[in-house]
Design a protein around this motif. Sequence first.
Motif, PDB file in Angstrom:
ATOM      1  N   ASP A  63     -20.662  29.619  -8.282  1.00 38.11           N
ATOM      2  CA  ASP A  63     -20.519  31.012  -7.877  1.00 38.11           C
ATOM      3  C   ASP A  63     -21.025  31.145  -6.444  1.00 38.11           C
ATOM      4  O   ASP A  63     -22.179  31.499  -6.202  1.00 38.11           O
ATOM      5  CB  ASP A  63     -21.317  31.902  -8.833  1.00 38.11           C
TER       6      ASP A  63
ATOM      7  N   ASN B 108     -33.436  34.767 -17.127  1.00 37.42           N
ATOM      8  CA  ASN B 108     -33.189  35.336 -15.819  1.00 37.42           C
ATOM      9  C   ASN B 108     -34.400  35.100 -14.924  1.00 37.42           C
ATOM     10  O   ASN B 108     -35.547  35.219 -15.372  1.00 37.42           O
ATOM     11  CB  ASN B 108     -32.907  36.837 -15.953  1.00 37.42           C
TER      12      ASN B 108
ATOM     13  N   VAL C  76     -30.134  32.052 -15.040  1.00 38.22           N
ATOM     14  CA  VAL C  76     -29.447  32.971 -14.140  1.00 38.22           C
ATOM     15  C   VAL C  76     -30.380  33.281 -12.973  1.00 38.22           C
ATOM     16  O   VAL C  76     -31.450  33.847 -13.155  1.00 38.22           O
ATOM     17  CB  VAL C  76     -29.052  34.280 -14.854  1.00 38.22           C
TER      18      VAL C  76
ATOM     19  N   ASN D 252     -22.213  34.774  -5.492  1.00 46.57           N
ATOM     20  CA  ASN D 252     -23.195  35.404  -6.382  1.00 46.57           C
ATOM     21  C   ASN D 252     -22.708  36.729  -6.965  1.00 46.57           C
ATOM     22  O   ASN D 252     -23.486  37.668  -7.157  1.00 46.57           O
ATOM     23  CB  ASN D 252     -24.526  35.621  -5.653  1.00 46.57           C
TER      24      ASN D 252
ATOM     25  N   GLY E  22     -21.318  36.822  -9.986  1.00 50.69           N
ATOM     26  CA  GLY E  22     -21.368  36.679 -11.433  1.00 50.69           C
ATOM     27  C   GLY E  22     -20.220  35.915 -12.037  1.00 50.69           C
ATOM     28  O   GLY E  22     -20.185  35.715 -13.264  1.00 50.69           O
TER      29      GLY E  22
ATOM     30  N   ASN F 262     -29.734  30.984  -6.044  1.00 48.72           N
ATOM     31  CA  ASN F 262     -28.316  31.136  -6.322  1.00 48.72           C
ATOM     32  C   ASN F 262     -28.116  31.498  -7.793  1.00 48.72           C
ATOM     33  O   ASN F 262     -28.898  31.105  -8.658  1.00 48.72           O
ATOM     34  CB  ASN F 262     -27.559  29.868  -5.939  1.00 48.72           C
ATOM     35  N   ARG F 263     -27.093  32.269  -8.074  1.00 41.92           N
ATOM     36  CA  ARG F 263     -26.921  32.822  -9.422  1.00 41.92           C
ATOM     37  C   ARG F 263     -26.779  31.742 -10.487  1.00 41.92           C
ATOM     38  O   ARG F 263     -27.229  31.914 -11.620  1.00 41.92           O
ATOM     39  CB  ARG F 263     -25.712  33.761  -9.450  1.00 41.92           C
ATOM     40  N   ASP F 264     -26.164  30.619 -10.141  1.00 39.88           N
ATOM     41  CA  ASP F 264     -26.011  29.531 -11.116  1.00 39.88           C
ATOM     42  C   ASP F 264     -27.309  28.770 -11.348  1.00 39.88           C
ATOM     43  O   ASP F 264     -27.358  27.904 -12.232  1.00 39.88           O
ATOM     44  CB  ASP F 264     -24.932  28.550 -10.647  1.00 39.88           C
TER      45      ASP F 264
ATOM     46  N   THR G 134     -31.663  35.004  -9.407  1.00 36.52           N
ATOM     47  CA  THR G 134     -31.607  36.277  -8.679  1.00 36.52           C
ATOM     48  C   THR G 134     -31.997  36.037  -7.222  1.00 36.52           C
ATOM     49  O   THR G 134     -31.187  36.186  -6.316  1.00 36.52           O
ATOM     50  CB  THR G 134     -32.519  37.321  -9.335  1.00 36.52           C
TER      51      THR G 134
END
Length: 627
Positions: free
Chosen positions: A179, A621, A544, A182, A184, A549-551, A546
């Motif tokens: 991603d 998260n 996940v 970012n 999602g 990176n989102r991955d 924040t």
Amino acid sequence: MNQQPQPGHNDESDATHSDDAVIGRAFRRSIVGLIACGTVIGGIVYWSQRTPIDRRQTEHSPPLLPDRRQTGGVEIPEMPFTDITQESGIEFVHENGASGDKLLPETMGGGCAFLDIDNDNDQDILLVNSQRWPWDPQLDAAPATLALYENDGLGHFQDITPDANLDVSLYGMGVAVGDYDNDGYVDLFVSALGTNRLFHNQNGRFVDVTATAGVAGGPNEFSSSCGWFDYDNDGALDLMVCNYLKWSKESDLGQNFQLLGGGRAYGRPQDFEGTDPYLYHNNGDGTFTDVTALAGLQVRNPATDRPMSKALGLAFVDIDSNGLLDIVVANDTVQNFLFLNKGDGTFDEAGALTGVAFDITGNARGAMGIDVAHFRNSDAFGIAIGNFSNEMTALYVSQGSASPGVVPAFSDEAVSNGLGPVTRLELTFGIFFFDCDLDGRPDLFSANGHLEEDINKVQASQTYEQSPRLLWNAGSEQSTEFVTVPEAKTGRDFNEPMVGRGATFSDIDADGDLDVLIGATGQAPRLLRNDQELAHHWLRLKLVGTDSNRDAIGAHVEVHVADRVLRQQVMSTRSYLSQTETPLTFGLGHDSSTADVRIRWPSGKTTHIESLAGDRLHVINETAGLQ
């Protein structure tokens, strides 16, 4: 991919003049000077006085293999696999364009990936296709395209390629999943012979943004493995693309490669020039900047000042525990590279200094696939590299205790731990560590297959189609650490020969164990469902990011269970031309159904969760914690 036109890959009379041999000899001389050890000097005398062997004259003789050691009476568990390719709905057949000319790219393709395109926690499948050559008279037939299959959560797949806007034809090789913006949704980069492609995922439908992003690469490049990683920890994924070698139809046909006894053969990488990779920095606005030269990734042969790299395999790992991802590249017939991340946007190449560049004699091998893991459940790394036939799989293991900022030395332990001799004959492409039986120890899988359909006519020990191999991790306390799992334990479906190339794994049916997908060149892939019933506990973690990176690519995870610490890194780039799922699977064995989890995120943040229930998937998260 060390090839055999005469045949007789690694022909020593040719290797004497090759780039890798020059570097290998220089490396050995430097080690002698540093160590000044009498035994090493004696070895140098031996090597300098020996007579080179022309392997073309001994091609019909059986290869000399190290003795296979006894396994010490360990009991190998039942790990049966079932071929569910057709019943699962996969009808894909790889098109490599082969029509008699025997052009080098025809031997190479077959990348594949597991990815969750719609965030439903079911792993979908992407299969990379090549295509017919523009001059092929059958070109007017329906073009070969990429293939995307959506998972229903139970391991049944539906072809959604047109709906996803991926019915794209190109001479594809590998795939990278990440991603990059970012938002999602995971995006796709596809490497190719010619222009590479970047597809932005817009709620399950992919849009070609290659031109805008600036990641097409050169129109005549031969790209191979590729991957997303955040080398500067700014929260945006950057892109690394390996390039194999300088190739054209004219240069290939003009060299007139021949098999022993007549007939055209596929060419050797030694007879083509090397080339440089690409490193693209993510600008954060949907565009990328090529920083390859500035980053120090353009390695030159000191004797010719030409590009040295002939890159096929790619892995990312924080070798020196400084919080920055380093790059490991498996090169074909030239030395492997280890690029150490200096934290200022540049890298130092340290493959020879750390011991991962050559084999134990100081020679380069025909390296293809690669993976890195804490396979002994310690802070030591193991780097597994699949090599050409008659070259055993490498297992470079870091030595000593790890400490931040200290670059470890590596030693190839393939022979000492037992996997070397049993992998000697195979031509290995895809390779990865995964815990097949969920006992808490990572096992080793390899996808194998030769280049020449008629290889058995000139080498009795070789076949075109070859069986995959599963090496069970018996534990470092055993005299033979990696033990081949026989057909009686895996089942016939697993051992059926094929022309294996890319390979990957995922839990496709939510039962906790890891299933295997093998790509092929010119053939159908194979989806193998893991049907083990050992009643071992397991834990699956989806991270996940924040601030990261989102991955969460690059995050380090420790699972503390009983008296063991299991370690993994979130990283989908591994094997050959392929990508694994990003959720991590930890086998807990019979020890416990709960575990403590500690996470170090790429941002530097840490998360600690106690008594996490096993036998299920947990989403964690970076900011909100357990969800």
